[in-house]
Design a protein around this motif. Structure first.
Motif, short mmCIF file in Angstrom:
data_model
loop_
_atom_site.label_atom_id
_atom_site.label_comp_id
_atom_site.label_asym_id
_atom_site.label_seq_id
_atom_site.Cartn_x
_atom_site.Cartn_y
_atom_site.Cartn_z
N THR A 55 0.85 -1.19 0.00
CA THR A 55 0.00 0.00 0.00
C THR A 55 0.89 1.25 0.00
OG1 THR A 55 -0.06 0.12 2.41
CG2 THR A 55 -1.82 -1.16 1.32
N ALA A 70 -4.13 3.14 0.09
CA ALA A 70 -4.20 3.15 -1.37
C ALA A 70 -3.33 2.03 -1.94
CB ALA A 70 -3.75 4.51 -1.92
N LYS A 71 -3.93 1.24 -2.85
CA LYS A 71 -3.23 0.09 -3.43
C LYS A 71 -2.40 0.52 -4.63
CE LYS A 71 -6.84 -3.11 -2.08
NZ LYS A 71 -8.09 -2.40 -1.85
N ILE A 112 -0.45 4.79 -8.65
CA ILE A 112 -1.66 4.55 -7.87
C ILE A 112 -2.82 5.16 -8.64
CG2 ILE A 112 -2.88 5.09 -5.72
CD1 ILE A 112 -0.14 5.00 -4.31
N GLU A 158 -8.30 5.31 -5.99
CA GLU A 158 -7.90 5.05 -4.61
C GLU A 158 -7.91 6.33 -3.77
OE1 GLU A 158 -7.00 2.03 -3.21
OE2 GLU A 158 -7.49 1.01 -5.08
N LYS A 206 -1.14 0.22 -8.31
CA LYS A 206 -1.67 -0.24 -9.59
C LYS A 206 -0.54 -0.81 -10.45
CE LYS A 206 -4.33 1.53 -13.53
NZ LYS A 206 -4.97 2.75 -14.08
#
Length: 182
Positions: free
Chosen positions: A113, A172-173, A146, A150, A175
């Motif tokens: 994250t 937030a993940k 990201i 998110e 991408k």
């Protein structure tokens, strides 16, 4: 009996000396798994001889006319997408990490994250694009993308707003994970 003890001690001693870390999926300063910064694009098939290589059949119409090279495991899992440089003897210029097993020396990968990134690295810059934010790291060739999905809704749809690192939620993940060697 002494020989058995001596041989057992020798085997244990030799096995404890072999603390070599598996770097198959390690992203370090000068390597991404088996691929090294000095590797030539023409040697990709040798480096990944046990894997499958797929090259673009069309040339991207840009100034460097480079073709993407996709590396797949024999089982079909997409590992990396490579972009060669436009030099007379091309090396690999850009790497997109496709497999979640690849992690940096600090353990950051596609399953991490934003909090993991900022806890382990110094953020040099955040670049805002239409659909994503790109996180550039200080003293590293690795960068992360990201999705704006998110982000809080007030930042998602604002195209002219420069987003700061403090505005990105901790959860937030990631991408995309990329490495740029220039």
């Amino acid at each position: 009996m002494r020989y058995i003890i001596l041989i057992s001690a020798l085997v244990i001693g030799l096995s404890s000396c072999q603390t070599e870390k598996d770097t198959t999926f390690l992203v370090s300063k000068d390597a991404v798994g088996k691929l090294e910064r000095i590797s030539l694009a023409r040697d990709i098939e040798i480096i990944y001889e046990n894997d499958s290589i797929v090259k673009d059949s069309t040339v991207i119409n840009t100034s460097n006319n480079s073709k993407k090279i996709k590396v797949f495991e024999k089982g079909g899992k997409h590992l990396l997408t490579l972009t060669p440089s436009s030099d007379s003897i091309p090396t690999i210029e850009n790497i997109r990490i496709e497999d979640k097993r690849y992690v940096t020396e600090k353990g950051i990968g596609l399953l991490s994250t934003f909090k993991d990134i900022k806890d382990n690295y110094t953020i040099k810059k955040v670049i805002t694009s239409m659909n994503n934010v790109v996180i550039l790291l200080k003293d590293s060739d690795v960068y992360f993308t990201i999705s704006k999905e998110e982000l809080p809704s007030s930042l998602r749809y604002a195209s002219s707003v420069n987003i700061e690192a403090v505005q990105i939620p901790d959860d937030a993940k990631i991408k995309y994970m990329m490495v740029a060697w220039e």
